[in-house]
Enzyme design. Structure first.
Site, PDB file in Angstrom:
ATOM      1  N   ASP A 175      -1.828  -7.762  -2.641  1.00  0.00           N
ATOM      2  CA  ASP A 175      -1.037  -6.587  -2.483  1.00  0.00           C
ATOM      3  C   ASP A 175       0.370  -6.738  -3.172  1.00  0.00           C
ATOM      4  O   ASP A 175       0.910  -7.836  -3.273  1.00  0.00           O
ATOM      5  CB  ASP A 175      -0.630  -6.178  -0.834  1.00  0.00           C
ATOM      6  N   HIS A 203     -16.460   3.977  -3.470  1.00  0.00           N
ATOM      7  CA  HIS A 203     -15.214   4.966  -3.031  1.00  0.00           C
ATOM      8  C   HIS A 203     -15.559   5.634  -1.879  1.00  0.00           C
ATOM      9  O   HIS A 203     -16.473   6.512  -1.660  1.00  0.00           O
ATOM     10  CB  HIS A 203     -14.858   6.107  -4.014  1.00  0.00           C
ATOM     11  N   ASN A 246      -5.409   0.857   7.931  1.00  0.00           N
ATOM     12  CA  ASN A 246      -4.606   2.066   8.228  1.00  0.00           C
ATOM     13  C   ASN A 246      -5.543   3.606   7.851  1.00  0.00           C
ATOM     14  O   ASN A 246      -6.062   3.554   6.746  1.00  0.00           O
ATOM     15  CB  ASN A 246      -3.348   2.158   7.582  1.00  0.00           C
ATOM     16  N   GLY A 278      -0.966   5.529   8.941  1.00  0.00           N
ATOM     17  CA  GLY A 278       0.178   5.068   7.809  1.00  0.00           C
ATOM     18  C   GLY A 278      -0.931   4.660   6.403  1.00  0.00           C
ATOM     19  O   GLY A 278      -0.269   3.994   5.699  1.00  0.00           O
ATOM     20  N   THR A 318      -1.690   5.324   2.711  1.00  0.00           N
ATOM     21  CA  THR A 318      -1.181   5.880   1.537  1.00  0.00           C
ATOM     22  C   THR A 318      -1.961   6.009   0.366  1.00  0.00           C
ATOM     23  O   THR A 318      -1.664   6.589  -0.536  1.00  0.00           O
ATOM     24  CB  THR A 318       0.323   4.970   1.279  1.00  0.00           C
ATOM     25  N   HIS A 358      -8.558   5.506  -0.394  1.00  0.00           N
ATOM     26  CA  HIS A 358      -9.687   4.592  -0.717  1.00  0.00           C
ATOM     27  C   HIS A 358      -9.654   3.593   0.299  1.00  0.00           C
ATOM     28  O   HIS A 358      -8.620   2.833   0.431  1.00  0.00           O
ATOM     29  CB  HIS A 358      -9.551   4.067  -2.172  1.00  0.00           C
ATOM     30  N   HIS A 372      -9.408   0.733   2.785  1.00  0.00           N
ATOM     31  CA  HIS A 372      -9.048  -0.931   2.294  1.00  0.00           C
ATOM     32  C   HIS A 372      -8.481  -1.458   3.492  1.00  0.00           C
ATOM     33  O   HIS A 372      -8.188  -0.923   4.828  1.00  0.00           O
ATOM     34  CB  HIS A 372      -7.878  -0.847   1.427  1.00  0.00           C
ATOM     35  N   HIS A 393      -6.303  -4.786   4.972  1.00  0.00           N
ATOM     36  CA  HIS A 393      -5.295  -5.500   4.683  1.00  0.00           C
ATOM     37  C   HIS A 393      -5.665  -6.976   5.410  1.00  0.00           C
ATOM     38  O   HIS A 393      -6.040  -6.943   6.622  1.00  0.00           O
ATOM     39  CB  HIS A 393      -3.960  -5.372   5.168  1.00  0.00           C
TER      40      HIS A 393
HETATM   41  P1  5GP Z   1      -1.954   1.493   3.296  1.00  0.00           P
HETATM   42  O1  5GP Z   1      -0.456   1.766   3.464  1.00  0.00           O
HETATM   43  O2  5GP Z   1      -2.543   2.786   2.536  1.00  0.00           O
HETATM   44  O3  5GP Z   1      -2.614   1.013   4.275  1.00  0.00           O
HETATM   45  O4  5GP Z   1      -1.966   0.523   1.974  1.00  0.00           O
HETATM   46  C1  5GP Z   1      -1.915   0.629   0.578  1.00  0.00           C
HETATM   47  C2  5GP Z   1      -1.310  -0.666   0.146  1.00  0.00           C
HETATM   48  O5  5GP Z   1      -1.683  -0.867  -1.341  1.00  0.00           O
HETATM   49  C3  5GP Z   1       0.078  -1.097   0.297  1.00  0.00           C
HETATM   50  O6  5GP Z   1       0.265  -2.120   1.170  1.00  0.00           O
HETATM   51  C4  5GP Z   1       0.694  -1.153  -1.013  1.00  0.00           C
HETATM   52  O7  5GP Z   1       1.538  -2.110  -1.199  1.00  0.00           O
HETATM   53  C5  5GP Z   1      -0.498  -1.284  -1.979  1.00  0.00           C
HETATM   54  N1  5GP Z   1      -0.397  -1.143  -3.213  1.00  0.00           N
HETATM   55  C6  5GP Z   1      -0.212   0.317  -3.731  1.00  0.00           C
HETATM   56  N2  5GP Z   1      -0.456   0.567  -5.047  1.00  0.00           N
HETATM   57  C7  5GP Z   1      -0.796  -0.848  -5.610  1.00  0.00           C
HETATM   58  C8  5GP Z   1      -1.066  -1.338  -6.685  1.00  0.00           C
HETATM   59  O8  5GP Z   1      -0.883  -0.745  -7.780  1.00  0.00           O
HETATM   60  N3  5GP Z   1      -1.283  -2.551  -6.745  1.00  0.00           N
HETATM   61  C9  5GP Z   1      -1.458  -3.471  -5.732  1.00  0.00           C
HETATM   62  N4  5GP Z   1      -1.728  -4.756  -5.827  1.00  0.00           N
HETATM   63  N5  5GP Z   1      -1.241  -3.045  -4.267  1.00  0.00           N
HETATM   64  C10 5GP Z   1      -0.853  -1.582  -4.200  1.00  0.00           C
HETATM   65 ZN    ZN Z   2     -11.673   4.917  -4.846  1.00  0.00          ZN
END
Ligand code: 5GP
Ligand code: ZN
Length: 113
Positions: free
Chosen positions: A30, A46, A86, A92, A94, A97, A99, A101
């Protein structure tokens, strides 16, 4: 998906630090880590969110969890780890796609808040 950030990462159009890869799954560090070890595990396919999982695509989610166990061994996470998904605005999410953590190497609070 042409404009999806994580599809671009899978295609190598956006650089990432690879943690694990197989035919169906990709994992990378991340960019804004919330723990000393924080990797994002995604299906290469996707799927926009957990709300879109159904009988046609759920097999790949089991592959994500197989990858998580392999990563835990690869990274020596014998103290444990947390997997977080999330989903949607209130969850939460953002990046659109799906994913997961994987957070480790610190004691993680519960409930998470
Ligand atoms: P979400 O908030 O959708 O659960 O998690 C998205 C995650 O993607 C966040 O923890 C953010 O730091 C990570 N992220 C967003 N853009 C990028 C990127 O360009 N590269 C990497 N390695 N992580 C990203
Ligand atoms: Zn995608």
């Amino acid at each position: 998906m042409q404009d999806c950030l994580f599809c671009k990462i899978v295609r190598g159009e956006i650089l990432s630090t690879k943690v694990y890869e197989d035919n169906e799954v990709y994992a990378f560090l991340d960019i804004d880590p919330q723990a000393p070890f924080h990797t994002i595990i995604i299906p290469k396919q996707h799927i926009s969110s957990a709300a879109e999982i159904d009988s046609t695509n759920s097999q790949v989610i089991s592959k994500v969890f197989e990858a998580a166990a392999k990563i835990a061994k690869q990274e020596n996470l014998e103290n444990g780890f947390r997997i977080v998904n999330n989903c949607g605005a209130d969850g939460g999410q953002t990046v659109g796609h799906i994913h997961f953590h994987l957070l480790a190497r610190r004691n993680l609070a519960w409930p998470p808040g």
